[in-house]
Write a protein that holds these residues in place. Sequence first.
Motif, PDB file in Angstrom:
ATOM      1  N   ALA A 133      28.463  14.648  -2.095  1.00 32.79           N
ATOM      2  CA  ALA A 133      26.904  15.117  -1.783  1.00 32.79           C
ATOM      3  C   ALA A 133      26.368  15.292  -3.074  1.00 32.79           C
ATOM      4  O   ALA A 133      25.176  15.178  -3.369  1.00 32.79           O
ATOM      5  CB  ALA A 133      27.110  16.624  -1.379  1.00 32.79           C
ATOM      6  N   ARG A 134      27.201  15.451  -4.409  1.00 38.60           N
ATOM      7  CA  ARG A 134      26.541  15.574  -5.689  1.00 38.60           C
ATOM      8  C   ARG A 134      25.757  14.085  -5.952  1.00 38.60           C
ATOM      9  O   ARG A 134      24.807  14.094  -6.626  1.00 38.60           O
ATOM     10  CB  ARG A 134      27.845  15.902  -6.784  1.00 38.60           C
ATOM     11  N   THR A 135      26.608  12.906  -5.562  1.00 42.09           N
ATOM     12  CA  THR A 135      25.966  11.795  -5.631  1.00 42.09           C
ATOM     13  C   THR A 135      24.650  11.634  -5.302  1.00 42.09           C
ATOM     14  O   THR A 135      23.714  10.945  -5.474  1.00 42.09           O
ATOM     15  CB  THR A 135      26.845  10.479  -5.458  1.00 42.09           C
ATOM     16  N   LEU A 136      24.628  11.955  -3.734  1.00 43.16           N
ATOM     17  CA  LEU A 136      23.555  11.892  -2.966  1.00 43.16           C
ATOM     18  C   LEU A 136      22.226  12.880  -3.705  1.00 43.16           C
ATOM     19  O   LEU A 136      21.245  12.489  -3.668  1.00 43.16           O
ATOM     20  CB  LEU A 136      23.846  12.568  -1.666  1.00 43.16           C
ATOM     21  N   ARG A 137      22.654  13.981  -4.295  1.00 43.31           N
ATOM     22  CA  ARG A 137      21.638  14.925  -4.999  1.00 43.31           C
ATOM     23  C   ARG A 137      21.304  13.982  -6.050  1.00 43.31           C
ATOM     24  O   ARG A 137      19.955  14.051  -6.377  1.00 43.31           O
ATOM     25  CB  ARG A 137      22.160  16.036  -5.289  1.00 43.31           C
TER      26      ARG A 137
ATOM     27  N   TYR B  58      20.937  10.790  -6.642  1.00 39.18           N
ATOM     28  CA  TYR B  58      19.975   9.800  -6.064  1.00 39.18           C
ATOM     29  C   TYR B  58      18.841  10.132  -5.768  1.00 39.18           C
ATOM     30  O   TYR B  58      17.819   9.454  -6.241  1.00 39.18           O
ATOM     31  CB  TYR B  58      20.565   9.029  -4.991  1.00 39.18           C
ATOM     32  N   ASP B  59      18.560  11.474  -5.194  1.00 36.39           N
ATOM     33  CA  ASP B  59      17.435  12.019  -4.889  1.00 36.39           C
ATOM     34  C   ASP B  59      16.738  12.456  -6.271  1.00 36.39           C
ATOM     35  O   ASP B  59      15.498  12.298  -6.203  1.00 36.39           O
ATOM     36  CB  ASP B  59      17.680  13.459  -4.179  1.00 36.39           C
ATOM     37  N   GLY B  60      17.436  13.109  -6.913  1.00 37.86           N
ATOM     38  CA  GLY B  60      16.930  13.247  -8.317  1.00 37.86           C
ATOM     39  C   GLY B  60      16.378  12.093  -9.211  1.00 37.86           C
ATOM     40  O   GLY B  60      15.269  12.403  -9.873  1.00 37.86           O
ATOM     41  N   ILE B  61      16.775  10.850  -9.145  1.00 40.19           N
ATOM     42  CA  ILE B  61      16.315   9.775  -9.810  1.00 40.19           C
ATOM     43  C   ILE B  61      15.461   8.995  -9.140  1.00 40.19           C
ATOM     44  O   ILE B  61      14.927   7.860  -9.506  1.00 40.19           O
ATOM     45  CB  ILE B  61      17.523   8.896 -10.291  1.00 40.19           C
TER      46      ILE B  61
END
Length: 248
Positions: free
Chosen positions: A14-18, A20-23
């Motif tokens: 979930a951290r990676t998905l967040r 990807y959202d952030g960038i």
Amino acid sequence: MTISELAKATGLTARTLRFYDGIGLVHPAGTTPAGMRYYGPDEVLRLQRVLVYRQLQVPLEQIGRILADEVDPRAALEQQRTALLSEQARVADVLASVDRALRFLTKEGTTMTANDAGDLFTGFDTTAIDSEAQRRWTAEAEQSRDAISGMSDTAKKQAQADHEDRLRRLGALADDGTSPSDPRTSAVVQEMHAAMSSMWTPDRAAFEQVGKQLATQPESRAVLERVSAKLPEFLPEAYAAFAAAHLS
């Protein structure tokens, strides 16, 4: 799909998905009344394209530009398919080189020529070898984490502030066109090495590898880019120049 469901389906965290959202790579379709991210078919297909590009070793920054230029998702998938077929051909070349090596070993007393040696490496992507080098520093990374966990909150905040200050100074030098081997650059990098040495002492190879990892790992690269667009390329060169001049 909720973020946890998508994480389970893809194997990502979930951290990676967040991240990807952030960038700006893959935004969720929206959020629930409780504030939880959720993803629809368009977002899932976009994430699939991102992961295909990552399998092809395309940097995240470049993936962002590719997706921004997309007009037709179907055409984008066709392009990815072409790239994958090219990768398939490269793997076939590597397999053929292994077969040539096996045939060479069956010929006792055969002298290997320069052409023979070249044939043995056809299709190899030597940049992928970096991942093996990264694994060498696992113990040192654990040592660093242990040292940080033993620091007080005040000490951690001060260390973070000092690190950010060094990055800003290094970014300013990069923006000014300063050479990675310039004494002013070396002075800042020396401070970085000294800070690192309070947790573990990297030798020349390790320090160069740290510079490469900072510039290539998604989260650390994003930090560098926020300081200066030139810093992700400048920092590993500065680390390498310092290591060559001062470390063994």
